[in-house]
Design a protein around this motif. Sequence first.
Motif, PDB file in Angstrom:
ATOM      1  N   UNK A  91     -22.541   7.866 -63.883  1.00 28.60           N
ATOM      2  CA  UNK A  91     -22.553   6.492 -63.375  1.00 28.60           C
ATOM      3  C   UNK A  91     -21.226   6.148 -62.698  1.00 28.60           C
ATOM      4  N   UNK A  92     -20.108   6.541 -63.309  1.00 29.26           N
ATOM      5  CA  UNK A  92     -18.791   6.252 -62.743  1.00 29.26           C
ATOM      6  C   UNK A  92     -18.531   6.977 -61.426  1.00 29.26           C
ATOM      7  N   UNK A  93     -19.248   8.058 -61.185  1.00 26.78           N
ATOM      8  CA  UNK A  93     -19.095   8.800 -59.922  1.00 26.78           C
ATOM      9  C   UNK A  93     -20.062   8.326 -58.841  1.00 26.78           C
ATOM     10  N   UNK A  94     -20.888   7.347 -59.158  1.00 26.05           N
ATOM     11  CA  UNK A  94     -21.791   6.798 -58.155  1.00 26.05           C
ATOM     12  C   UNK A  94     -23.195   7.351 -58.191  1.00 26.05           C
ATOM     13  N   UNK A  95     -23.538   8.121 -59.206  1.00 32.48           N
ATOM     14  CA  UNK A  95     -24.900   8.607 -59.348  1.00 32.48           C
ATOM     15  C   UNK A  95     -25.803   7.431 -59.702  1.00 32.48           C
ATOM     16  N   UNK A  96     -27.053   7.503 -59.302  1.00 34.96           N
ATOM     17  CA  UNK A  96     -28.055   6.492 -59.620  1.00 34.96           C
ATOM     18  C   UNK A  96     -28.888   6.982 -60.793  1.00 34.96           C
ATOM     19  N   UNK A  97     -29.072   6.125 -61.779  1.00 27.83           N
ATOM     20  CA  UNK A  97     -29.852   6.502 -62.960  1.00 27.83           C
ATOM     21  C   UNK A  97     -31.314   6.139 -62.766  1.00 27.83           C
ATOM     22  N   UNK A  98     -32.172   7.094 -63.090  1.00 28.88           N
ATOM     23  CA  UNK A  98     -33.613   6.864 -63.090  1.00 28.88           C
ATOM     24  C   UNK A  98     -34.191   7.611 -64.284  1.00 28.88           C
ATOM     25  N   UNK A  99     -34.719   6.884 -65.229  1.00 27.79           N
ATOM     26  CA  UNK A  99     -35.389   7.452 -66.403  1.00 27.79           C
ATOM     27  C   UNK A  99     -34.511   8.467 -67.143  1.00 27.79           C
ATOM     28  N   UNK A 100     -33.258   8.126 -67.333  1.00 24.23           N
ATOM     29  CA  UNK A 100     -32.362   8.987 -68.091  1.00 24.23           C
ATOM     30  C   UNK A 100     -31.760  10.151 -67.322  1.00 24.23           C
TER      31      UNK A 100
END
Length: 123
Positions: A91-100
């Motif tokens: 999350x801190x690197x800019x990834x998008x979370x979807x269903x874990x």
Amino acid sequence: MAKDSRHRIYVFDVKDKFGDYGIVGLVIVEELNDKEWFVDTFLLSCRVMNRKVEDAMMAFVCEQALKSGIETVWGEYIPTRKNLPAKDFYKNLGFTEKAGKYFLNVKESRIFCPDYFKMNVEE
């Protein structure tokens, strides 16, 4: 995995202005198809945590993905007592979370290796 052409194994040793830390990281990436990589394993020594080494390692992975024509790098965080410090890593690197699971469009990535690092990477 080392003999499987779908996997890339990167070992990181790090030097900075304070000294040589030696081997501090390992990333194993699986090529799922011609557009996607999965971060199977991301290991980092606690002696360099929170010094942006983890950012530099992921920046390297994204750079290699781009060179290979990969569009998406994704990984997952599986919570345990020992990896709690890595909870917000993606999350801190800019990834998008979807269903874990965490996804990053590497073409739009803003992850970079800090100028003060010299990283030697063995593949």
